[in-house]
Motif scaffolding. Structure first.
Motif, mmCIF file in Angstrom:
data_model
loop_
_atom_site.group_PDB
_atom_site.id
_atom_site.type_symbol
_atom_site.label_atom_id
_atom_site.label_comp_id
_atom_site.label_asym_id
_atom_site.label_seq_id
_atom_site.Cartn_x
_atom_site.Cartn_y
_atom_site.Cartn_z
ATOM 1 N N TRP A 181 0.836 -1.200 0.000
ATOM 2 C CA TRP A 181 0.000 0.000 0.000
ATOM 3 C C TRP A 181 0.870 1.249 0.000
ATOM 4 N N THR A 182 0.347 2.339 -0.529
ATOM 5 C CA THR A 182 1.030 3.613 -0.416
ATOM 6 C C THR A 182 0.958 4.092 1.038
ATOM 7 N N MET A 183 1.883 4.933 1.428
ATOM 8 C CA MET A 183 1.864 5.477 2.779
ATOM 9 C C MET A 183 0.578 6.264 3.017
ATOM 10 N N GLU A 184 0.150 7.036 2.023
ATOM 11 C CA GLU A 184 -1.061 7.837 2.163
ATOM 12 C C GLU A 184 -2.287 6.960 2.387
ATOM 13 N N ALA A 185 -2.351 5.827 1.702
ATOM 14 C CA ALA A 185 -3.487 4.919 1.863
ATOM 15 C C ALA A 185 -3.487 4.281 3.248
ATOM 16 N N ILE A 186 -2.304 3.960 3.749
ATOM 17 C CA ILE A 186 -2.204 3.380 5.090
ATOM 18 C C ILE A 186 -2.683 4.379 6.133
ATOM 19 N N VAL A 187 -2.200 5.620 6.034
ATOM 20 C CA VAL A 187 -2.592 6.657 7.001
ATOM 21 C C VAL A 187 -4.100 6.880 6.953
ATOM 22 N N ALA A 188 -4.670 6.923 5.756
ATOM 23 C CA ALA A 188 -6.111 7.132 5.617
ATOM 24 C C ALA A 188 -6.893 6.001 6.267
ATOM 25 N N ASP A 189 -6.423 4.780 6.111
ATOM 26 C CA ASP A 189 -7.115 3.647 6.719
ATOM 27 C C ASP A 189 -6.978 3.674 8.233
ATOM 28 N N LEU A 190 -5.797 4.021 8.733
ATOM 29 C CA LEU A 190 -5.607 4.150 10.172
ATOM 30 C C LEU A 190 -6.507 5.249 10.737
ATOM 31 N N ASP A 191 -6.612 6.357 10.019
ATOM 32 C CA ASP A 191 -7.427 7.479 10.482
ATOM 33 C C ASP A 191 -8.894 7.076 10.649
ATOM 34 N N ALA A 192 -9.323 6.110 9.881
ATOM 35 C CA ALA A 192 -10.724 5.682 9.955
ATOM 36 C C ALA A 192 -10.997 4.827 11.188
ATOM 37 N N HIS A 193 -9.945 4.404 11.877
ATOM 38 C CA HIS A 193 -10.127 3.491 13.002
ATOM 39 C C HIS A 193 -9.394 3.920 14.275
ATOM 40 N N ARG A 194 -8.814 5.104 14.303
ATOM 41 C CA ARG A 194 -7.986 5.499 15.446
ATOM 42 C C ARG A 194 -8.786 5.527 16.746
ATOM 43 N N HIS A 195 -8.081 5.192 17.840
ATOM 44 C CA HIS A 195 -8.689 5.269 19.162
ATOM 45 C C HIS A 195 -8.745 6.736 19.612
ATOM 46 N N PRO A 196 -9.686 7.083 20.477
ATOM 47 C CA PRO A 196 -9.857 8.485 20.872
ATOM 48 C C PRO A 196 -8.997 8.922 22.053
ATOM 49 N N PHE A 197 -7.851 8.258 22.264
ATOM 50 C CA PHE A 197 -6.924 8.756 23.280
ATOM 51 C C PHE A 197 -5.692 9.349 22.601
ATOM 52 N N HIS A 198 -5.118 10.345 23.262
ATOM 53 C CA HIS A 198 -3.919 11.014 22.774
ATOM 54 C C HIS A 198 -2.760 10.726 23.729
ATOM 55 N N VAL A 199 -1.567 10.898 23.225
ATOM 56 C CA VAL A 199 -0.359 10.719 24.030
ATOM 57 C C VAL A 199 0.444 12.007 23.980
ATOM 58 N N ALA A 200 0.830 12.511 25.142
ATOM 59 C CA ALA A 200 1.648 13.727 25.205
ATOM 60 C C ALA A 200 2.930 13.429 25.967
ATOM 61 N N ILE A 201 4.027 14.028 25.505
ATOM 62 C CA ILE A 201 5.346 13.775 26.089
ATOM 63 C C ILE A 201 6.059 15.098 26.286
ATOM 64 N N GLU A 202 6.532 15.332 27.493
ATOM 65 C CA GLU A 202 7.373 16.510 27.724
ATOM 66 C C GLU A 202 8.751 16.260 27.108
ATOM 67 N N ASN A 203 9.281 17.259 26.441
ATOM 68 C CA ASN A 203 10.557 17.106 25.727
ATOM 69 C C ASN A 203 11.479 18.268 26.076
ATOM 70 N N TRP A 204 12.048 18.208 27.254
ATOM 71 C CA TRP A 204 12.972 19.263 27.675
ATOM 72 C C TRP A 204 14.429 18.827 27.520
ATOM 73 N N GLN A 205 14.686 17.519 27.419
ATOM 74 C CA GLN A 205 16.062 17.021 27.433
ATOM 75 C C GLN A 205 16.391 16.131 26.240
ATOM 76 N N HIS A 206 15.622 16.215 25.177
ATOM 77 C CA HIS A 206 15.839 15.337 24.022
ATOM 78 C C HIS A 206 15.866 13.869 24.447
ATOM 79 N N ASP A 207 14.860 13.470 25.183
ATOM 80 C CA ASP A 207 14.768 12.104 25.698
ATOM 81 C C ASP A 207 14.731 11.096 24.549
ATOM 82 N N LEU A 208 15.632 10.099 24.585
ATOM 83 C CA LEU A 208 15.696 9.084 23.539
ATOM 84 C C LEU A 208 14.472 8.183 23.544
ATOM 85 N N ASN A 209 13.695 8.195 24.642
ATOM 86 C CA ASN A 209 12.515 7.344 24.717
ATOM 87 C C ASN A 209 11.364 7.838 23.852
ATOM 88 N N ILE A 210 11.400 9.085 23.420
ATOM 89 C CA ILE A 210 10.264 9.650 22.701
ATOM 90 C C ILE A 210 9.968 8.849 21.433
#
Length: 214
Positions: free
Chosen positions: A50-79
Motif C-alpha cells: 500500500w502507499t503510505m497515504e493509503a495506510i494513514v487514511a485507513d488508520l485514520d478511519a479506526h484510530r482510538h480516541p486517546f492522545h499521548v503527550a510527552i514533555e521534551n525538555w532534554q531530548h529524551d531518547l525514549n520519545i
C-alpha cells in the motif's frame, strides 16, 4: 494443561515481501513501485504494497480516541519508542511538549503513519485539550497518584508522560485532571519511560478497545 488461544492477528512475514507475483491488484491503495520491487517496510501484512497515504487514511478511519503527550525538555531518547507504541496501539495523536526536535530513531519510521503535533509549553497543551474537552491523565509515581490498575481511564483523554529520570514537571502535574502510577514490586524507583507509556496505553486498550479478530 490448557492450550493458549492463538493470536487473533498472525503475521505471515516479519521480513518484508518481494515483488508481487502474478497479475497486479488494481486498487488505488497499491503502490506500483512496491509491487514492482517488493515491500520491506515495518508494516503489518494487511498494508503490504500500500502507499503510505493509503495506510494513514485507513488508520485514520479506526484510530482510538486517546492522545499521548510527552514533555521534551532534554531530548529524551525514549520519545521515538513512545511514538512507535502509540502507532501500535492506534493512538489518535502524539503531542510533543517543549522542544520541537526529538530523536526519531526509536520510532522505526512509524512517525510517518502517526499524527504528531508540537506544543511549546504545557499551558499550550492544556489549552488545546480544554478546547476539545479532553481530560489530561498524568502518569508518574509522585505523592497523591493512584494505581492505574484500579483507575478507570476516560475513553477520550490525553495520557501525559515525562522525561526519563526527572519525570513530569511540576507544571504538568498541576495541570493534570488525574495522576496515576503503575504498580511496581521491585527495588527500582521507576521503570523505563517508554515501557511505562506502553503499559499505560495498553491499560486504555484493555478498558476501552475491542480486540482484533481473524
Amino acid at each position: 494443561m490448557t492450550t493458549p488461544e492463538p493470536s487473533p492477528t498472525p503475521e505471515l512475514t516479519t521480513h518484508g515481501v518481494g515483488p508481487w507475483v502474478g497479475d497486479w491488484p488494481t486498487g488505488a491503495e497499491y503502490d506500483a513501485e512496491l509491487l514492482r520491487s517488493g515491500d520491506t517496510r515495518n508494516v503489518i501484512d494487511r498494508y503490504r504494497y500500500w502507499t503510505m497515504e493509503a495506510i494513514v487514511a485507513d488508520l485514520d478511519a479506526h484510530r482510538h480516541p486517546f492522545h499521548v503527550a510527552i514533555e521534551n525538555w532534554q531530548h529524551d531518547l525514549n520519545i521515538g519508542s513512545i511514538v512507535r507504541s502509540a502507532n501500535a496501539f492506534l493512538a489518535d495523536t502524539v503531542h510533543i511538549v517543549g522542544r520541537r526536535r526529538w530523536n526519531k530513531r526509536g520510532a522505526m519510521v512509524t512517525d510517518r503513519y502517526q499524527h504528531v503535533l508540537h506544543h511549546d509549553t504545557i499551558e499550550d497543551l492544556v489549552a488545546w485539550a480544554s478546547d476539545r474537552s479532553l481530560p489530561i491523565i498524568a502518569i508518574d509515581n509522585v505523592p497523591g497518584s493512584v494505581l492505574i490498575e484500579t483507575f478507570t481511564l476516560p475513553r477520550e483523554c490525553v495520557l501525559l508522560f515525562g522525561q526519563e529520570g526527572p519525570g513530569l514537571t511540576d507544571a504538568a502535574i498541576a495541570a493534570a485532571d488525574a495522576v496515576v502510577e503503575i504498580a511496581q514490586f521491585g527495588s527500582t524507583r521507576s521503570i523505563n519511560a517508554s515501557a511505562a507509556a506502553a503499559i499505560a496505553m495498553h491499560a486504555w486498550v484493555v478498558q476501552h478497545s475491542e480486540l482484533p479478530t481473524r
